[in-house]
Design a protein around this motif. Structure first.
Motif, PDB file in Angstrom:
ATOM      1  N   PHE A 216      -9.841   5.628 -93.196  1.00 24.49           N
ATOM      2  CA  PHE A 216      -8.945   5.292 -92.516  1.00 24.49           C
ATOM      3  C   PHE A 216      -9.472   4.538 -91.223  1.00 24.49           C
ATOM      4  N   GLN A 217     -10.532   4.821 -90.882  1.00 20.60           N
ATOM      5  CA  GLN A 217     -11.296   4.151 -89.541  1.00 20.60           C
ATOM      6  C   GLN A 217     -11.956   2.726 -90.170  1.00 20.60           C
ATOM      7  N   SER A 218     -12.590   2.943 -91.096  1.00 19.83           N
ATOM      8  CA  SER A 218     -13.255   1.734 -91.772  1.00 19.83           C
ATOM      9  C   SER A 218     -12.250   0.819 -92.530  1.00 19.83           C
ATOM     10  N   GLU A 219     -11.209   1.110 -93.238  1.00 17.54           N
ATOM     11  CA  GLU A 219     -10.350   0.163 -94.139  1.00 17.54           C
ATOM     12  C   GLU A 219      -9.284  -0.025 -93.429  1.00 17.54           C
ATOM     13  N   GLY A 220      -8.567   0.657 -92.329  1.00 16.94           N
ATOM     14  CA  GLY A 220      -7.388   0.260 -91.739  1.00 16.94           C
ATOM     15  C   GLY A 220      -7.425  -0.049 -90.401  1.00 16.94           C
ATOM     16  N   LYS A 221      -6.291  -0.514 -89.697  1.00 18.13           N
ATOM     17  CA  LYS A 221      -6.291  -0.726 -88.253  1.00 18.13           C
ATOM     18  C   LYS A 221      -6.086   0.417 -87.511  1.00 18.13           C
ATOM     19  N   ARG A 222      -5.595   1.528 -88.111  1.00 16.60           N
ATOM     20  CA  ARG A 222      -5.293   2.759 -87.374  1.00 16.60           C
ATOM     21  C   ARG A 222      -5.878   3.821 -87.997  1.00 16.60           C
ATOM     22  N   GLY A 223      -6.287   5.009 -87.245  1.00 17.74           N
ATOM     23  CA  GLY A 223      -6.843   6.275 -87.868  1.00 17.74           C
ATOM     24  C   GLY A 223      -5.821   6.801 -88.621  1.00 17.74           C
ATOM     25  N   LEU A 224      -6.116   7.934 -89.369  1.00 18.77           N
ATOM     26  CA  LEU A 224      -4.925   8.536 -89.935  1.00 18.77           C
ATOM     27  C   LEU A 224      -3.769   8.988 -89.459  1.00 18.77           C
ATOM     28  N   ASN A 225      -4.000   9.823 -88.263  1.00 15.55           N
ATOM     29  CA  ASN A 225      -2.945  10.532 -87.661  1.00 15.55           C
ATOM     30  C   ASN A 225      -2.273   9.602 -86.756  1.00 15.55           C
ATOM     31  N   GLU A 226      -2.698   8.490 -86.509  1.00 15.51           N
ATOM     32  CA  GLU A 226      -2.375   7.195 -85.787  1.00 15.51           C
ATOM     33  C   GLU A 226      -1.243   6.627 -86.628  1.00 15.51           C
ATOM     34  N   TYR A 227      -1.700   6.243 -87.938  1.00 16.38           N
ATOM     35  CA  TYR A 227      -0.667   5.778 -88.905  1.00 16.38           C
ATOM     36  C   TYR A 227       0.287   6.364 -89.145  1.00 16.38           C
ATOM     37  N   LEU A 228       0.129   7.825 -89.429  1.00 13.34           N
ATOM     38  CA  LEU A 228       1.283   8.655 -89.973  1.00 13.34           C
ATOM     39  C   LEU A 228       2.302   8.539 -88.788  1.00 13.34           C
ATOM     40  N   ASN A 229       1.832   8.849 -87.674  1.00 12.69           N
ATOM     41  CA  ASN A 229       2.604   8.824 -86.398  1.00 12.69           C
ATOM     42  C   ASN A 229       3.372   7.311 -86.266  1.00 12.69           C
ATOM     43  N   HIS A 230       2.816   6.463 -86.544  1.00 15.03           N
ATOM     44  CA  HIS A 230       3.438   5.242 -86.365  1.00 15.03           C
ATOM     45  C   HIS A 230       4.614   4.760 -87.434  1.00 15.03           C
ATOM     46  N   ILE A 231       4.287   5.639 -88.746  1.00 16.11           N
ATOM     47  CA  ILE A 231       5.220   5.407 -89.725  1.00 16.11           C
ATOM     48  C   ILE A 231       6.450   6.302 -89.399  1.00 16.11           C
ATOM     49  N   ARG A 232       6.205   7.629 -88.892  1.00 10.33           N
ATOM     50  CA  ARG A 232       7.101   8.266 -88.425  1.00 10.33           C
ATOM     51  C   ARG A 232       7.984   7.852 -87.310  1.00 10.33           C
ATOM     52  N   LEU A 233       7.422   7.078 -86.307  1.00 15.11           N
ATOM     53  CA  LEU A 233       8.055   6.884 -85.178  1.00 15.11           C
ATOM     54  C   LEU A 233       9.099   5.641 -85.761  1.00 15.11           C
ATOM     55  N   GLU A 234       8.609   4.826 -86.424  1.00 19.53           N
ATOM     56  CA  GLU A 234       9.448   3.506 -87.056  1.00 19.53           C
ATOM     57  C   GLU A 234      10.801   4.008 -87.588  1.00 19.53           C
ATOM     58  N   TYR A 235      10.595   5.135 -88.274  1.00 21.29           N
ATOM     59  CA  TYR A 235      11.797   5.595 -88.981  1.00 21.29           C
ATOM     60  C   TYR A 235      12.522   6.420 -87.999  1.00 21.29           C
ATOM     61  N   ALA A 236      11.966   7.028 -87.306  1.00 20.54           N
ATOM     62  CA  ALA A 236      12.945   7.628 -85.995  1.00 20.54           C
ATOM     63  C   ALA A 236      13.632   6.541 -85.285  1.00 20.54           C
ATOM     64  N   LYS A 237      13.106   5.537 -85.133  1.00 19.54           N
ATOM     65  CA  LYS A 237      13.888   4.484 -84.364  1.00 19.54           C
ATOM     66  C   LYS A 237      15.056   3.998 -85.177  1.00 19.54           C
ATOM     67  N   SER A 238      14.955   3.850 -86.280  1.00 21.40           N
ATOM     68  CA  SER A 238      15.995   3.498 -87.156  1.00 21.40           C
ATOM     69  C   SER A 238      17.124   4.690 -87.053  1.00 21.40           C
ATOM     70  N   LEU A 239      16.685   6.000 -86.958  1.00 19.00           N
ATOM     71  CA  LEU A 239      17.831   7.056 -86.857  1.00 19.00           C
ATOM     72  C   LEU A 239      18.298   7.125 -85.559  1.00 19.00           C
ATOM     73  N   LEU A 240      17.666   6.702 -84.257  1.00 18.49           N
ATOM     74  CA  LEU A 240      18.172   6.621 -83.027  1.00 18.49           C
ATOM     75  C   LEU A 240      19.432   5.615 -82.924  1.00 18.49           C
ATOM     76  N   LYS A 241      18.836   4.454 -83.506  1.00 17.39           N
ATOM     77  CA  LYS A 241      19.828   3.189 -83.931  1.00 17.39           C
ATOM     78  C   LYS A 241      21.001   3.466 -84.511  1.00 17.39           C
ATOM     79  N   ASP A 242      21.006   4.171 -85.826  1.00 17.48           N
ATOM     80  CA  ASP A 242      22.296   4.025 -86.665  1.00 17.48           C
ATOM     81  C   ASP A 242      22.869   5.438 -86.741  1.00 17.48           C
ATOM     82  N   TYR A 243      22.229   6.716 -86.177  1.00 18.85           N
ATOM     83  CA  TYR A 243      23.009   7.872 -86.493  1.00 18.85           C
ATOM     84  C   TYR A 243      22.789   8.659 -85.170  1.00 18.85           C
ATOM     85  N   ALA A 244      24.125   9.536 -84.999  1.00 14.16           N
ATOM     86  CA  ALA A 244      24.357  10.199 -83.823  1.00 14.16           C
ATOM     87  C   ALA A 244      23.668  11.743 -83.990  1.00 14.16           C
TER      88      ALA A 244
END
Length: 288
Positions: A216-244
């Protein structure tokens, strides 16, 4: 595992076995909590047992069915489906990415979901699969019933045949490292809500945990944990917008075990708490 997948696809392609029913999921609007939703078309094929499944059609109508052996659900790009794990079932998931096809084999034993393995094959050569998917997209938007339309069966049959052909071609890629990275990233994009750890991923793809981090350090723009958190946070944003849902529910639904950690990471990345993010989003909607 490759042998199992090849044998199953070959039986379907060569008409030794037949697909019982084909269903289409084609709605990206308001997916329910814990539903699967990615940017690429997918196939869910029941290999053995029964699977209760939710999805929505082109009109947004939510459908709930119990899929049995050799039933197939085609999920178009950005559409959602939600499996409800009850009785033991083995299923095959095929994801048609831009560069690769990812194939995963899963088994639910009644208490837990067990990954049996994953293989990936590049989408190289003639763009046959792309044209088939385009035809399926047109068919779905015409709201035609798969039970009454043989075209759906022939297109799915052709797509499985093309997948089998790609699996059986020994392709030398310019970078095996890049292909491995893309396969792991694709897996995370689909399964980020689950309990994914570095050791789990390393074991899944038969590499060492240290090499996974290096990848992940060599091939990606983010490390493994950073990438995993990024994907989870983007999904969390959609839940915050659309669900109570409350903050703890959103954290768990997005793959975070600890809601306090979720809040810290969320504020670090957005400079707002989840509650502030939700409030500001809805305030902007009111003044539009």
């Amino acid at each position: 595992m490759t042998k199992i997948i090849n044998e199953k696809l070959a039986k379907l392609v060569n008409n030794q076995e037949s697909i019982n029913h084909i269903y289409f999921a084609n709605s990206n609007a308001c997916p329910p909590s814990l539903a699967y939703q990615v940017n690429f078309p997918r196939i869910e094929l029941i290999l053995e047992g029964k699977q209760q499944m939710l999805w929505a059609d082109s009109n947004g109508k939510v459908i709930e069915k119990i899929l049995s052996t050799n039933d197939l659900l085609y999920i178009s790009a950005q559409s959602w489906n939600k499996p409800i794990w009850t009785s033991p079932v083995t299923l095959l998931n095929i994801l048609f990415g831009k560069q690769q096809i990812g194939i995963s084999l899963w088994h639910w034993d009644g208490t837990q979901l067990i990954p049996l393995g994953q293989i990936n094959t590049p989408r190289r050569g003639p763009r046959v699969g792309t044209f088939i998917i385009q035809a399926l997209t047109e068919l779905i938007w015409q709201n035609q019933s798969c039970k009454q339309n043989q075209t759906a069966y022939y297109l799915i049959h052709s797509l499985l045949s093309n997948t089998l052909d790609l699996l059986n071609i020994n392709i030398k890629t310019s970078s095996k490292t890049t292909c491995l990275y893309e396969a792991i990233r694709q897996y995370i994009d689909t399964h980020f809500r689950e309990n994914i750890t570095r050791d789990f991923l390393a074991n899944m793809f038969y590499i060492s945990p240290n090499y996974l981090s290096h990848l992940f350090q060599s091939e990606g723009k983010r490390g493994l944990n950073e990438y995993l958190n990024h994907i989870r946070l983007e999904y969390a944003k959609s839940l915050l917008k659309d669900y109570a849902l409350n903050i703890k529910e959103i954290a768990l639904a997005s793959g975070f075990k600890d809601s306090n950690y979720f809040c810290r990471i969320f504020k670090k990345k957005t400079e707002r708490t989840p509650t502030e993010y939700r409030r500001q989003y809805h305030s902007k909607l009111m003044y539009k």
